[in-house]
Design an enzyme around this catalytic site. Sequence first.
Site, PDB file in Angstrom:
ATOM      1  N   SER A 115       0.790  -1.232   0.000  1.00  0.00           N
ATOM      2  CA  SER A 115       0.000   0.000   0.000  1.00  0.00           C
ATOM      3  C   SER A 115       0.816   1.273   0.000  1.00  0.00           C
ATOM      4  O   SER A 115       0.323   2.321  -0.430  1.00  0.00           O
ATOM      5  CB  SER A 115      -0.937   0.006   1.217  1.00  0.00           C
ATOM      6  OG  SER A 115      -0.200  -0.054   2.421  1.00  0.00           O
TER       7      SER A 115
ATOM      8  N   HIS B 256      -5.810  -3.791  -1.753  1.00  0.00           N
ATOM      9  CA  HIS B 256      -5.573  -2.728  -2.734  1.00  0.00           C
ATOM     10  C   HIS B 256      -5.592  -3.258  -4.160  1.00  0.00           C
ATOM     11  O   HIS B 256      -4.929  -2.699  -5.041  1.00  0.00           O
ATOM     12  CB  HIS B 256      -4.237  -2.043  -2.444  1.00  0.00           C
ATOM     13  CG  HIS B 256      -4.279  -1.139  -1.250  1.00  0.00           C
ATOM     14  ND1 HIS B 256      -4.720   0.167  -1.316  1.00  0.00           N
ATOM     15  CD2 HIS B 256      -3.955  -1.373   0.049  1.00  0.00           C
ATOM     16  CE1 HIS B 256      -4.645   0.714  -0.110  1.00  0.00           C
ATOM     17  NE2 HIS B 256      -4.183  -0.194   0.736  1.00  0.00           N
TER      18      HIS B 256
ATOM     19  N   LYS C 235     -12.479  -0.165   0.343  1.00  0.00           N
ATOM     20  CA  LYS C 235     -11.677   0.532  -0.670  1.00  0.00           C
ATOM     21  C   LYS C 235     -12.438   0.510  -2.000  1.00  0.00           C
ATOM     22  O   LYS C 235     -13.443   1.197  -2.136  1.00  0.00           O
ATOM     23  CB  LYS C 235     -10.286  -0.069  -0.751  1.00  0.00           C
ATOM     24  CG  LYS C 235      -9.464   0.178   0.523  1.00  0.00           C
ATOM     25  CD  LYS C 235      -8.085  -0.380   0.445  1.00  0.00           C
ATOM     26  CE  LYS C 235      -7.209   0.023   1.627  1.00  0.00           C
ATOM     27  NZ  LYS C 235      -7.752  -0.226   2.955  1.00  0.00           N
TER      28      LYS C 235
END
Length: 401
Positions: free
Chosen positions: A186, A214, A245
């Site tokens: 990340s 991610h 996310k």
Amino acid sequence: MYASVRDDLRTTLDEIRDAGLYKPERVIGTPQSASVAVTAGGAAGDVLNFCANNYLGLADHPEVVAAAKDALDRWGYGMASVRFICGTQEIHKELEQRLSSFLGQEDTILYSSCFDANGGVFETLLGPEDAVISDALNHASIIDGIRLSKARRHRYANRDLADLEQQLKETQDARRRLIVTDGVFSMDGYVAPLAEICDLADRYDAMVMVDDSHAVGFVGPGGRGTPELHGVMDRVDIITGTLGKALGGASGGYVAARAEIVELLRQRSRPYLFSNSLAPVIAAASLKVLDLLESAGDLREKLAANTALFRSAMTDAGFDVLPGDHAIAPVMIGDAAKAGRMAELLLERGVYVIGFSYPVVPMGQARIRVQLSAAHSTGDVERVVAAFTDARAALEAETPA
């Protein structure tokens, strides 16, 4: 007693500020989106948002919001219980089944966050006779989860396959071995070499776990994450991830894995057993996100185009951007105080980004982590590059020769 403690805490806080490591919180007065209104903690007004994990721009998508509103009427606000008592609704089981199908795993278990998911895996699956082998740059939740287990702990240098193989050789006496890696790191935007990791796991009889927070939603041909990108969906044993996310941006996490692993987690995983059930409104909105992902090819293409444009333009402008093609594009600054000041100057120019410094990243490697979104226009990206250039000039003018 607290008077002396307070003085010590104030001294520590002053040291954090003096080192340029203090992390102020800016307040926004709008929904999460490509642009937001900052109301406190910086220059007020509408600014371009280039620091959220809103990769596909779904955090304020009208269909996602509508699904959440409908869920409040049908399922209520919260469960007021943990799953095994009276906190499991049909919508929780439906989301688990959909995630399993989407990720190519046998079963899925929901958590209140991916931090909790990672915190609940290692202690449940591994004991003193086992070994966990972790990438050096794995997320803090993985590190903390490993600390909770009694397994032998080994670490290999970031994406270093030779080092990983050495750790596998040194742990051949273990009953079970689990290799764990972020799918995308990340702070750097680097992608783990999963095909090679799976090859080593096969050779040394180890399991593979990937935190794909991610990546799921936008990495890989169908947005199924780094296992799909590398063609190893059937070779990864455990996938952890977040609903906070690309998958809508609210909260919640999951473990998608082999059926027996998930079943044991339901019986023994402490963050699951002792935390309230995921709010039904989040489950419903996440199901709508999975519906949207079936036809989200255009969003993934837009995100890729924005990412390529930003990385190319920033490099041409002389900025040090870590290499790669992920939507996380770290602009390296080095000095923590300069990174923080750069973020302030950018906010004054209508761009909301954050400077990252120790302990989030190694000392001396402070950066501004720019995160692209499909919600941004080409003009937005060009404006950000121009703002970076102008802010750099302002920062250089402030810095003594």
